[in-house]
Motif scaffolding. Structure first.
Motif, PDB file in Angstrom:
ATOM      1  N   UNK A  19       0.824  -1.212   0.000  1.00 48.39           N
ATOM      2  CA  UNK A  19       0.000   0.000   0.000  1.00 48.39           C
ATOM      3  C   UNK A  19       0.850   1.249   0.000  1.00 48.39           C
ATOM      4  N   UNK A  20       0.624   2.109   0.969  1.00 45.98           N
ATOM      5  CA  UNK A  20       1.373   3.364   1.057  1.00 45.98           C
ATOM      6  C   UNK A  20       2.597   3.248   1.951  1.00 45.98           C
ATOM      7  N   UNK A  21       2.920   2.047   2.398  1.00 54.64           N
ATOM      8  CA  UNK A  21       4.103   1.845   3.235  1.00 54.64           C
ATOM      9  C   UNK A  21       3.841   2.079   4.713  1.00 54.64           C
ATOM     10  N   UNK A  35      11.188  -5.445   2.045  1.00 59.98           N
ATOM     11  CA  UNK A  35      10.907  -5.380   0.618  1.00 59.98           C
ATOM     12  C   UNK A  35       9.401  -5.221   0.479  1.00 59.98           C
ATOM     13  N   UNK A  36       8.969  -4.412  -0.461  1.00 58.39           N
ATOM     14  CA  UNK A  36       7.548  -4.165  -0.620  1.00 58.39           C
ATOM     15  C   UNK A  36       7.060  -4.497  -2.013  1.00 58.39           C
ATOM     16  N   UNK A  44       1.313   2.648  -4.506  1.00 55.98           N
ATOM     17  CA  UNK A  44       2.764   2.724  -4.413  1.00 55.98           C
ATOM     18  C   UNK A  44       3.275   4.131  -4.671  1.00 55.98           C
ATOM     19  N   UNK A  45       2.557   4.892  -5.470  1.00 58.88           N
ATOM     20  CA  UNK A  45       2.958   6.272  -5.759  1.00 58.88           C
ATOM     21  C   UNK A  45       2.893   7.141  -4.512  1.00 58.88           C
ATOM     22  N   UNK A  46       2.164   6.696  -3.491  1.00 61.14           N
ATOM     23  CA  UNK A  46       2.038   7.455  -2.243  1.00 61.14           C
ATOM     24  C   UNK A  46       3.182   7.177  -1.257  1.00 61.14           C
ATOM     25  N   UNK A  51      11.449   6.427   2.049  1.00 60.12           N
ATOM     26  CA  UNK A  51      11.049   5.260   2.843  1.00 60.12           C
ATOM     27  C   UNK A  51      12.208   4.277   2.956  1.00 60.12           C
ATOM     28  N   UNK A  52      12.245   3.489   4.025  1.00 63.89           N
ATOM     29  CA  UNK A  52      13.342   2.541   4.226  1.00 63.89           C
ATOM     30  C   UNK A  52      13.202   1.214   3.480  1.00 63.89           C
ATOM     31  N   UNK A  53      12.313   1.130   2.491  1.00 63.42           N
ATOM     32  CA  UNK A  53      12.230  -0.117   1.725  1.00 63.42           C
ATOM     33  C   UNK A  53      13.563  -0.409   1.057  1.00 63.42           C
TER      34      UNK A  53
END
Length: 69
Positions: A19-21, A35-36, A44-46, A51-53
């Protein structure tokens, strides 16, 4: 969220659908390499660019672009 705060593991984890992380910071702060993946490019654009991904992919859960381990 309470269950995530009780984790004391380390290693890699896949956040799907990411989603938005929303959970990435909690997981990263507990030592996970996160990992996302999400099917929705709009969600994902949000995700903030900072972000730490470790990696992120637009993908269907039935066909993930990650190694099996």
């Amino acid at each position: 969220t309470k269950a995530l705060l009780q984790l004391n593991c380390q290693g890699q984890i896949l956040d799907i659908p990411c989603g938005t992380g929303r959970f990435v910071d909690i997981l990263a702060n507990h030592g996970f390499e996160v990992h996302g993946a999400d099917y929705s490019s709009a969600m994902m654009a949000e995700i903030p660019l900072t972000s730490p991904y470790k990696s992120i992919a637009q993908a269907d859960v039935r066909n993930l672009p990650f190694a099996t381990n």
